[in-house]
Design a protein around this motif. Structure first.
Motif, mmCIF file in Angstrom:
data_model
loop_
_atom_site.group_PDB
_atom_site.id
_atom_site.type_symbol
_atom_site.label_atom_id
_atom_site.label_comp_id
_atom_site.label_asym_id
_atom_site.label_seq_id
_atom_site.Cartn_x
_atom_site.Cartn_y
_atom_site.Cartn_z
ATOM 1 N N TYR A 168 0.854 -1.194 0.000
ATOM 2 C CA TYR A 168 0.000 0.000 0.000
ATOM 3 C C TYR A 168 0.894 1.251 0.000
ATOM 4 O O TYR A 168 2.039 1.179 0.458
ATOM 5 C CB TYR A 168 -0.941 -0.027 1.212
ATOM 6 N N PRO A 169 0.380 2.367 -0.508
ATOM 7 C CA PRO A 169 1.208 3.580 -0.604
ATOM 8 C C PRO A 169 1.915 3.953 0.697
ATOM 9 O O PRO A 169 3.049 4.424 0.674
ATOM 10 C CB PRO A 169 0.205 4.651 -1.031
ATOM 11 N N SER A 170 1.258 3.723 1.842
ATOM 12 C CA SER A 170 1.868 4.110 3.120
ATOM 13 C C SER A 170 3.158 3.336 3.389
ATOM 14 O O SER A 170 3.986 3.768 4.191
ATOM 15 C CB SER A 170 0.877 3.868 4.262
ATOM 16 N N ALA A 171 3.341 2.204 2.701
ATOM 17 C CA ALA A 171 4.543 1.397 2.919
ATOM 18 C C ALA A 171 5.602 1.652 1.844
ATOM 19 O O ALA A 171 6.583 0.929 1.762
ATOM 20 C CB ALA A 171 4.162 -0.089 2.945
ATOM 21 N N LEU A 172 5.391 2.662 1.024
ATOM 22 C CA LEU A 172 6.360 2.968 -0.034
ATOM 23 C C LEU A 172 7.083 4.273 0.294
ATOM 24 O O LEU A 172 6.532 5.149 0.962
ATOM 25 C CB LEU A 172 5.637 3.146 -1.381
#
Ligand code: ATP
Ligand code: MG
Length: 268
Positions: A146-150
């Motif tokens: 998910y974006p929060s993990a990128l």
């Protein structure tokens, strides 16, 4: 008058009906505390089909506003924009905004296929197309993240892939490589140039980086400080294929100095 102070170096292409992107007499002001804040003034340029045009200029000179108007998200106060010879309309171009606009509830892969899905491509097929590009963009293994993990740079690459996958013959890119380290940036340049040549798309790229503009573009437009006017429309004649090593060549250094002078308001 703005038009008279526009310098054209090494020739200029006429604004024609056949332009992939045609901008004529475009002006825009925003309302600020009940006064008008002029942001763009009498902008005129065209991008021929398949051309790569960059827009550089100081922060606040209206670069993002210009792309937003071409994309059909904002209305100009005066002037006209055509895409493929007809009045622009929402969705006629693939647009990558400056701010990261990934949807937090979608995985990286499903963010990348958003444009394809909107255009009716079945999800399975869209995912297959996107998977191939993930490898090229150095994102293999992060399809389900998910974006929060990128990282910021990774999110930028996902947003960039989404724009490219959206398709269309015009790509509008607002500082797509701003958050990337030099090496990844260089790789993305090569990849974008490869895509540009293979797909014959027209690209309008906003960047702060003069070297990036010179390495990628056929033409570089320099905007003045707000309100942005085109102070220089420069045709880049450096031979292609272009690569990083060129940045130390005499011709490159000369072009770079000329663009920086134009950005800093040095009139030669
Ligand atoms: N929606 C808006 N409402 C009011 N003012 C705005 C709006 N969008 C931009 N502006 C103002 O217009 C000017 C130009 O903004 P814009 O984002 O187009 O500049 P830019 O050249 O892209 O800058 P940067 O290089 O920092 O991204 C700025 O002064 C900004 O404050
Ligand atoms: Mg901007």
């Amino acid at each position: 008058m703005a038009r008279e102070s526009t310098r054209t170096v090494q020739g200029d292409s006429a604004v024609t009906d056949a332009a992939a992107v045609g901008v004529v007499g475009l002006s825009k002001a925003y309302a600020l505390h009940s006064t008008a804040l002029p942001v763009l003034q009498d902008i005129r340029f065209d991008a021929a089909p398949g051309a790569f045009v960059s827009v550089v200029g100081p922060s606040g000179s209206g670069k993002s506003t210009l792309l937003g108007i071409i994309a059909g998200l904002e209305e100009p106060d005066s002037g006209s924009v055509t895409v493929g010879g007809t009045a622009r309309r929402l969705g006629a171009v693939a647009y990558m905004p400056q701010a990261d606009t990934l949807l937090p509830w979608r995985t990286a892969l499903d963010n990348a296929i958003l444009g394809l899905e909107v255009r009716g491509t079945p999800r399975r097929e869209a995912r297959a197309q996107a998977r191939e590009l993930f490898a090229v963009a150095g994102l293999s293994g992060f399809e389900a993240a998910y974006p929060s993990a990128l990282s910021g740079g990774m999110r930028q690459r996902v947003a960039f892939l989404r724009t490219v996958l959206t398709g269309g013959s015009v790509l509008l890119l607002d500082e797509p490589f701003g958050a990337l380290d030099a090496l990844t940036r260089s790789e993305m340049h090569e990849w974008l140039l490869g895509l540009w040549e293979r797909l014959s798309v027209t690209v309008v790229l906003v960047t702060h980086d003069v070297e990036e503009a010179l390495l990628l573009s056929d033409r570089v437009l320099v905007l003045s400080p707000r309100p942005g006017r085109v102070v220089l429309s420069y045709e880049v004649r450096l031979p292609r294929p272009r690569h990083r090593a060129m940045t130390v060549s005499e011709a490159f250094v000369r072009d770079k100095a000329l663009l920086l002078d134009a950005i800093h308001g040095v009139v030669s």
